[in-house]
Design a protein around this motif. Structure first.
Motif, PDB file in Angstrom:
ATOM      1  N   ALA A 220       0.893  -1.397   0.049  1.00  0.00           N
ATOM      2  CA  ALA A 220      -0.147   0.104   0.196  1.00  0.00           C
ATOM      3  C   ALA A 220       0.753   1.219   0.105  1.00  0.00           C
ATOM      4  CB  ALA A 220      -0.951  -0.129   1.088  1.00  0.00           C
ATOM      5  N   LEU A 221       2.003   1.460   0.706  1.00  0.00           N
ATOM      6  CA  LEU A 221       2.753   2.591   0.751  1.00  0.00           C
ATOM      7  C   LEU A 221       3.614   2.764  -0.516  1.00  0.00           C
ATOM      8  CD1 LEU A 221       4.700   1.824   4.110  1.00  0.00           C
ATOM      9  CD2 LEU A 221       3.110   3.741   3.729  1.00  0.00           C
ATOM     10  N   ARG A 222       3.858   1.564  -1.176  1.00  0.00           N
ATOM     11  CA  ARG A 222       4.511   1.721  -2.735  1.00  0.00           C
ATOM     12  C   ARG A 222       3.567   2.245  -3.597  1.00  0.00           C
ATOM     13  NH1 ARG A 222       6.938  -3.074  -1.119  1.00  0.00           N
ATOM     14  NH2 ARG A 222       5.684  -4.418  -2.568  1.00  0.00           N
ATOM     15  N   ALA A 223       2.348   1.863  -3.457  1.00  0.00           N
ATOM     16  CA  ALA A 223       1.219   2.391  -4.309  1.00  0.00           C
ATOM     17  C   ALA A 223       1.053   4.064  -4.122  1.00  0.00           C
ATOM     18  CB  ALA A 223       0.178   1.684  -4.104  1.00  0.00           C
ATOM     19  N   HIS A 224       1.596   4.475  -3.200  1.00  0.00           N
ATOM     20  CA  HIS A 224       1.374   6.101  -3.085  1.00  0.00           C
ATOM     21  C   HIS A 224       2.405   6.561  -3.950  1.00  0.00           C
ATOM     22  CE1 HIS A 224       1.502  10.130  -1.447  1.00  0.00           C
ATOM     23  NE2 HIS A 224       0.523   9.706  -0.655  1.00  0.00           N
ATOM     24  N   PRO A 225       1.997   7.833  -4.767  1.00  0.00           N
ATOM     25  CA  PRO A 225       2.923   8.348  -5.907  1.00  0.00           C
ATOM     26  C   PRO A 225       4.188   8.885  -5.445  1.00  0.00           C
ATOM     27  CG  PRO A 225       0.730   9.319  -5.437  1.00  0.00           C
ATOM     28  CD  PRO A 225       0.614   8.230  -4.717  1.00  0.00           C
ATOM     29  N   GLU A 226       4.085   9.155  -4.031  1.00  0.00           N
ATOM     30  CA  GLU A 226       5.330  10.196  -3.353  1.00  0.00           C
ATOM     31  C   GLU A 226       6.175   9.044  -2.611  1.00  0.00           C
ATOM     32  OE1 GLU A 226       4.575  14.213  -2.765  1.00  0.00           O
ATOM     33  OE2 GLU A 226       2.661  13.338  -2.263  1.00  0.00           O
ATOM     34  N   VAL A 227       6.105   7.668  -2.696  1.00  0.00           N
ATOM     35  CA  VAL A 227       6.741   6.781  -1.900  1.00  0.00           C
ATOM     36  C   VAL A 227       7.676   5.953  -3.073  1.00  0.00           C
ATOM     37  CG1 VAL A 227       6.736   4.977  -0.503  1.00  0.00           C
ATOM     38  CG2 VAL A 227       5.279   6.888   0.114  1.00  0.00           C
ATOM     39  N   ALA A 228       8.839   5.826  -2.876  1.00  0.00           N
ATOM     40  CA  ALA A 228       9.646   5.298  -3.798  1.00  0.00           C
ATOM     41  C   ALA A 228       9.697   3.925  -3.371  1.00  0.00           C
ATOM     42  CB  ALA A 228      10.940   5.844  -3.706  1.00  0.00           C
ATOM     43  N   ASP A 229      10.049   3.595  -1.990  1.00  0.00           N
ATOM     44  CA  ASP A 229      10.100   2.305  -1.722  1.00  0.00           C
ATOM     45  C   ASP A 229       9.487   2.076  -0.076  1.00  0.00           C
ATOM     46  OD1 ASP A 229      11.018  -0.420  -1.697  1.00  0.00           O
ATOM     47  OD2 ASP A 229      13.139  -0.104  -1.938  1.00  0.00           O
ATOM     48  N   ALA A 230       9.432   0.543   0.189  1.00  0.00           N
ATOM     49  CA  ALA A 230       8.872   0.408   1.565  1.00  0.00           C
ATOM     50  C   ALA A 230       8.954  -0.882   2.040  1.00  0.00           C
ATOM     51  CB  ALA A 230       7.199   0.593   1.531  1.00  0.00           C
ATOM     52  N   THR A 231       9.185  -1.137   3.117  1.00  0.00           N
ATOM     53  CA  THR A 231       9.121  -2.605   3.842  1.00  0.00           C
ATOM     54  C   THR A 231       8.440  -2.577   5.102  1.00  0.00           C
ATOM     55  OG1 THR A 231      10.576  -4.506   3.980  1.00  0.00           O
ATOM     56  CG2 THR A 231      11.415  -2.437   5.056  1.00  0.00           C
ATOM     57  N   VAL A 232       8.390  -3.720   5.689  1.00  0.00           N
ATOM     58  CA  VAL A 232       7.624  -4.063   7.073  1.00  0.00           C
ATOM     59  C   VAL A 232       8.487  -5.000   7.749  1.00  0.00           C
ATOM     60  CG1 VAL A 232       5.723  -4.839   8.295  1.00  0.00           C
ATOM     61  CG2 VAL A 232       5.385  -3.125   6.192  1.00  0.00           C
ATOM     62  N   VAL A 233       8.823  -4.886   9.029  1.00  0.00           N
ATOM     63  CA  VAL A 233       9.100  -5.807   9.861  1.00  0.00           C
ATOM     64  C   VAL A 233       8.347  -6.058  10.985  1.00  0.00           C
ATOM     65  CG1 VAL A 233      11.673  -5.177   9.125  1.00  0.00           C
ATOM     66  CG2 VAL A 233      10.673  -4.100  11.231  1.00  0.00           C
ATOM     67  N   HIS A 234       8.542  -7.180  11.636  1.00  0.00           N
ATOM     68  CA  HIS A 234       7.669  -7.559  12.911  1.00  0.00           C
ATOM     69  C   HIS A 234       8.578  -8.104  13.880  1.00  0.00           C
ATOM     70  CE1 HIS A 234       4.374  -8.922  15.295  1.00  0.00           C
ATOM     71  NE2 HIS A 234       3.706  -8.815  13.925  1.00  0.00           N
ATOM     72  N   PRO A 235       8.592  -7.284  14.858  1.00  0.00           N
ATOM     73  CA  PRO A 235       9.636  -7.349  15.950  1.00  0.00           C
ATOM     74  C   PRO A 235       8.981  -8.500  16.868  1.00  0.00           C
ATOM     75  CG  PRO A 235       8.247  -5.618  16.482  1.00  0.00           C
ATOM     76  CD  PRO A 235       8.072  -5.983  15.057  1.00  0.00           C
ATOM     77  N   ALA A 236       9.821  -9.108  17.791  1.00  0.00           N
ATOM     78  CA  ALA A 236       9.399 -10.223  18.558  1.00  0.00           C
ATOM     79  C   ALA A 236       8.320 -10.040  19.298  1.00  0.00           C
ATOM     80  CB  ALA A 236      10.664 -10.503  19.525  1.00  0.00           C
ATOM     81  N   GLN A 237       8.172  -8.769  19.907  1.00  0.00           N
ATOM     82  CA  GLN A 237       7.021  -8.221  20.451  1.00  0.00           C
ATOM     83  C   GLN A 237       6.098  -7.330  19.891  1.00  0.00           C
ATOM     84  OE1 GLN A 237       8.355  -7.677  24.632  1.00  0.00           O
ATOM     85  NE2 GLN A 237       8.237  -9.617  25.287  1.00  0.00           N
ATOM     86  N   GLY A 238       5.047  -6.908  20.048  1.00  0.00           N
ATOM     87  CA  GLY A 238       4.229  -5.847  19.414  1.00  0.00           C
ATOM     88  C   GLY A 238       3.936  -6.058  18.110  1.00  0.00           C
ATOM     89  N   ARG A 239       3.277  -5.037  17.368  1.00  0.00           N
ATOM     90  CA  ARG A 239       2.852  -4.902  16.288  1.00  0.00           C
ATOM     91  C   ARG A 239       4.042  -4.558  15.128  1.00  0.00           C
ATOM     92  NH1 ARG A 239      -2.060  -0.934  16.514  1.00  0.00           N
ATOM     93  NH2 ARG A 239      -2.142  -1.410  14.249  1.00  0.00           N
ATOM     94  N   PRO A 240       3.640  -5.100  13.721  1.00  0.00           N
ATOM     95  CA  PRO A 240       4.707  -4.598  12.780  1.00  0.00           C
ATOM     96  C   PRO A 240       5.045  -3.275  12.632  1.00  0.00           C
ATOM     97  CG  PRO A 240       2.543  -5.569  11.650  1.00  0.00           C
ATOM     98  CD  PRO A 240       2.578  -5.555  13.285  1.00  0.00           C
TER      99      PRO A 240
END
Length: 1008
Positions: free
Chosen positions: A533-553
């Motif tokens: 969804a982030l990369r679909a934004h016209p002003e975003v060049a790249d994006a990634t997501v990480v999921h820590p051991a605790q909590g939300r991504p």
């Protein structure tokens, strides 16, 4: 058919008509719907039985708003409405048409109906309404426009903002295509009218326009302020019925619409789109017959089809659809102009694979139950339900509406023909709206209006065809189960012949290992739905997501060219476009994603995810304490604002309290997006860091002390105030600058101390004035005139010594009869609300001058101010001369009034360079004028200004002289400036061409 059969048919027909009257009551008209016929907005009002009119609202002071008005006011205050609640009413009029006679009729109409001249203010955090006296005249501008250019001209006029605080609720524009061919546009704000109002407006304008008719021939109309008062008085008695509503809607949830694969743009814009499907001309009568045989109206039949179609679209069995209702009951409310609509949430169980007939019975019963509670304002129901009325992602309960659209209202003037004109201003109020359009009985259509940010175009097209197909097949075979109707099996899934186009969160990372577990990149990394969804934004060049051991991504994004939306704005977009389980806890902006030697993202080198521990520090404490003060209980870090009982007005109050306490910028819209204490604290931390960085680029302000000769300057961050500060500092005068807390760091510097505050902080204003030896008042809200007046009253009352200079406006002269205006000429009607506020402020100041040790006063009336400052550039682009600038930038044809038009030899504007105005203000500190003086450095004709703009912008435009004067160009006055001629004399670099070049060169972004 036998006589008994005829009687039975008549009885059924009468029952159908009565049910239709109750269900519809004129509330659903195309003129109140957005393009494509979406249903009316979820506006809320009670309908206590109207009593006799006792007194005019004029002179009664401020009055409470109806619940429907309150919702409109809140949307304007939150800044999220745009033109969604503008109501354009346009008619193509062929035949003899007299604009002057129409203006007379419109002026009489506004005089008859107080709601069309009501302004909206705020007292102690609550909105109020105040009826203004009837205007002397209502302007009806006329513009020569080719029929091919009319749609764009109408859309542009209909989208222009309203100033509700000034009492602006209706404006007119006439497009002349030929001597007997015109398009007449009236644009209302929805806070003042609904569909039933337009019928009254059209009928009365026709009567008032007729030479044989007039105000005295029409019955005295009921007034909306009385309706609002009756509703307000009845609210305390609604507790039991609100409890009943809560039971009916307990556990209801918004329909789970399939989300679009990519965002359609800025979610706040909510552009409307429509799919239509033609129906057989005989189908409406067949549907009426179907309904009559089952004790239901055509509206109920179409609503049943909407429920069936929505069930297929979502797969949900427990569904809620909103329908429009009205409070116009009884003869006493006949002829009332005002906002009398309410939303009825109709909740239906579609489980068990019912036939269309069985579902019709369920819908009929649910609709009748809702209508029994139709007098309960829907927003009270929402407040009672609290978080239950929203989805886990904050989605509103009413996402889908349904309507039947009849013949639209048109303006039928004597001796002319009328044709309805659809003005598309392009905003969707709901995610999906189903409509049966019968505007042209020979060409009925099924339509679906939708918000592209909520539904894919392909999915919307499919559901529109489903809706049309179900209407047709249900009429022929209503007792067949829905699942057996052609094309109406179970909801299609990915891979079926007719896919729903529901995005698969793991579509880019299918399991190919045979283990049955998607690879890690499907859950995290580039394949995560938030990253996509982030990369679909016209002003975003790249994006990634990480999921820590605790909590939300946690998401990470890289902007193109290092500019674009903030991390908070991106997070808000994700919250609106993703299910809650896929939404990250935060978005972090990076210059680049760290990579391994193979080019893959290196998670080890990404900044760590935020700790789930409770935030700490003064901002976190302020957020928690303010939440608790307004909502009545102490929140945990991740408690949702709405789940704790918050609503739109509380969001505004929360933002204002935190902004005042922390001196950081914050709005109600921010609260609606960052809904938890943790998210709101993170946003405030981000803005504090931005403020600190800005402060570090400037010299710190010195500690404020008692310095002889200190000049207090209000509006220090505005275009005029900034130049006044510069001039006073250059003269070595000690300055105390009043600035909003979030922008105070922008004005601190050598010789300038800062006091944080604004025009709403009356106690702070009094303290600042009492500590100063001279005052320059250059601040203005422009639209909240009651705030400007209260501020001047407070300052004049606290003023005890030294001179006082008030930067006023030539608008205070109104519309003088002569083209040359001497200083202190009396005001001539019509005077705009802005000009009237300036006049009243001047009067307060001049009454106080010279008394109780006070010095002399100078009311310096300035025209349009020019200069190289961001605020002044915005005035050039979008203000009084914005139309000329935008046309010149695009190279579009520019219509200019021909000299001599209307008996005036010249059309143009006075102007003054901001630096010259600053010198004039400083001069008045030493030599007060003891009255009113003009500050005009020169005058420029519209032709010369348009020529300068096109030349400096490098465009070519066709200048066309006309015998009509566009509203924005109806200025022809030359203002004498004898008293201040010396300081106004232009310095090198202050000529018009030079300052225009500086202003245009400073506009670094496209003005599109």
């Amino acid at each position: 058919m036998s006589t008994d059969a005829d009687s039975t048919a008549r009885t059924r027909q009468q029952l159908q008509q009565e049910l239709l009257r109750r269900a519809r009551a004129g509330a659903a008209r195309r003129t109140t719907a957005a393009p494509g016929g979406g249903a009316a907005a979820p506006d809320d009002s009670g309908h206590a039985a109207p009593g006799p009119r006792t007194a005019a609202a004029v002179g009664r002071g401020s009055l409470p708003l109806s619940r429907a008005q309150r919702r409109m006011w809140l949307m304007e205050r939150l800044g999220g409405a745009g033109d969604s609640y503008h109501v354009p009413f346009a008619t193509r009029v062929r035949g003899p048409f007299d604009p002057a006679a129409f203006a007379t009729a419109l002026t009489a109409l506004v005089a008859r109906h107080e709601i069309l001249r009501t302004r909206y203010t705020e007292q102690d955090g609550e909105p109020r309404q105040e009826v203004l006296p009837p205007p002397r005249t209502v302007s009806v501008p006329v513009a020569d426009t080719a029929p091919t250019d009319a749609p764009e001209a109408l859309r542009r006029e209909a989208a222009r903002p309203f100033d509700l605080s000034a009492g602006e609720a209706v404006r007119a524009l006439v497009l002349r295509h030929a001597p007997q061919d015109h398009t007449v546009l009236l644009t209302f704000h929805h806070i003042a009218v609904d569909g039933g109002s337009l019928e009254t407006v059209a009928a009365e304008l026709a009567a008032l326009h007729d030479a044989a008719g007039g105000p005295d021939t029409l019955a005295v109309p009921p007034q909306y302020a009385d309706h609002a008062l009756r509703e307000h008085d009845a609210l305390p008695r609604l507790g039991a019925e609100l409890d009943r509503w809560s039971d009916l809607l307990a556990d209801a949830a918004p329909p789970g619409l399939p989300r679009p694969a990519t965002a359609a743009g800025d979610p706040a814009a909510r552009p409307a789109a429509v799919h239509t499907v033609p129906l057989a001309p005989t189908l409406p009568d067949a549907l009426r017959t179907l309904g009559a045989e089952r004790r239901a109206t055509l509206f109920t039949v179409s609503l049943t089809a909407a429920f069936a179609t929505l069930h297929r679209l979502t797969g949900d069995e427990d569904l809620v659809i909103g329908v429009a209702s009205t409070h116009r009951t009884g003869t006493a409310m006949r002829g009332l102009v005002g906002l009398c609509v309410n939303t009825l949430p109709v909740r239906v169980d579609t489980s068990g694979d019912p036939s269309f007939t069985q579902l019709l019975h369920r819908v009929r019963d649910a609709l009748l139950e809702a209508q029994r509670h139709g007098h309960i304002p829907f927003d009270l129901v929402l407040e009672r339900l609290g978080a239950q009325a929203r989805g886990t992602d904050g989605t509103a309960l009413i996402r889908v509406t349904s309507d039947v659209l009849g013949e639209p209202t048109v303006l039928r003037l004597p001796g002319t023909s009328a044709e309805y004109v659809d003005v598309g201003i392009g905003h969707a109020k709901f995610a999906v709206s189903y409509g049966l359009d019968l505007a042209d009985p020979a060409r009925p259509t099924a339509l679906v209006q939708y918000d592209p940010n909520a539904l894919d175009d392909a999915v919307a097209g499919t559901t529109a065809r489903d809706y049309a197909h179900l209407l047709a097949t249900a009429a022929a075979d209503p007792d067949t189960p829905l699942s057996l109707l052609p094309g109406f099996g179970p909801p299609p899934r990915a891979g079926d012949r007719e896919p729903r186009h529901v995005p698969d969160p793991h579509a880019e990372a299918r399991d190919t290992s045979g283990t049955g577990t998607p690879p890690a990149d499907a859950r995290d990394g580039a394949g995560h739905p938030a990253a996509r969804a982030l990369r679909a934004h016209p002003e975003v060049a790249d994006a990634t997501v990480v999921h820590p051991a605790q909590g939300r991504p946690v998401a990470y994004a890289v902007l193109r060219d290092s500019v674009g939306p903030s991390a908070h704005e991106l997070l808000g977009l994700l919250r609106r476009s993703l299910p809650s389980e896929a939404c990250p806890a935060a978005v972090t902006l990076l210059d680049a994603l760290p990579r391994t030697a193979t080019g893959a993202t290196d998670p080890a080198r990404l900044p760590g995810a935020p700790t789930p521990a409770t935030s700490s520090g003064p901002r976190a404490e302020a957020v928690v304490e303010t939440f608790a003060a307004l909502l009545g209980n102490v929140p945990t870090p991740d408690d949702d604002f709405f789940a704790l009982g918050g609503h739109s007005l509380l969001a505004v109050q929360l933002a204002e309290r935190l902004r005042t306490r922390l001196a950081l910028p914050l709005t109600g819209l921010d609260v609606l997006q960052a809904r938890t204490p943790r998210a709101l604290t993170a946003l405030l931390d981000e803005r504090a860091a931005q403020q600190s960085a800005a402060k570090n680029t400037r010299k710190p302000a010195r500690s404020r002390g008692a310095r002889p000769g200190t000049v207090l300057v209000t509006g220090a961050t505005g275009g005029v105030g900034a130049f006044v500060l510069r001039e006073l500092a250059a003269q070595g005068r000690p300055v105390l600058a009043l600035a909003r807390p979030e922008s105070a760091h922008l004005v601190a510097g050598d010789g300038i101390d800062v006091v944080e505050g604004d025009l709403t902080d009356l106690a702070g204003l009094r303290d600042a004035v009492a500590g100063a030896d001279a005052i320059v008042h250059a601040a203005c809200t422009f639209t909240r005139h009651e705030v400007d007046l209260a501020a001047m009253e407070a300052m004049a009352g606290a003023w005890r010594r030294g001179p006082f200079v008030f930067v006023s406006s030539v608008d205070a002269y109104g519309h003088p009869e002569t083209h040359r205006v001497a200083e202190e000429s009396p005001a001539h009607e019509p005077v705009s609300p802005y000009g009237r506020a300036k006049l009243d402020c001047e009067a307060m100041l001049l009454r106080a001058a010279g008394t109780g040790g006070r010095g002399g006063a100078s009311a310096v009336r300035s025209p349009i101010v020019w200069g190289a400052h961001d605020r002044l550039r915005e005035q050039l682009r979008w203000g009084a001369v914005g139309g000329l600038y935008q046309a010149a930038r695009k190279g579009a044809p520019i219509d200019l009034p021909r000299p001599g038009t209307g008996g005036h030899h010249w059309y143009g504007a006075a102007w003054v360079h901001a630096a010259a105005l600053a010198r004039t203000v400083a001069e008045c500190l030493d030599r007060p004028v003891h009255g009113v003086a003009n500050a005009c450095s020169g005058h420029v004709s519209w032709h010369d200004l348009a020529h300068d703009l096109t030349e400096l912008l490098g465009t070519r435009a066709d200048f066309r002289e006309t015998d009509e004067v566009p509203r924005d160009l109806d200025h022809r006055w030359v203002y004498d400036s004898a008293r201040l001629a010396r300081p106004l004399r232009a310095h090198p670099g202050e000529d018009r061409r030079t300052v225009l070049r500086e202003m245009i060169d400073g506009m670094t972004r496209d003005d599109g």
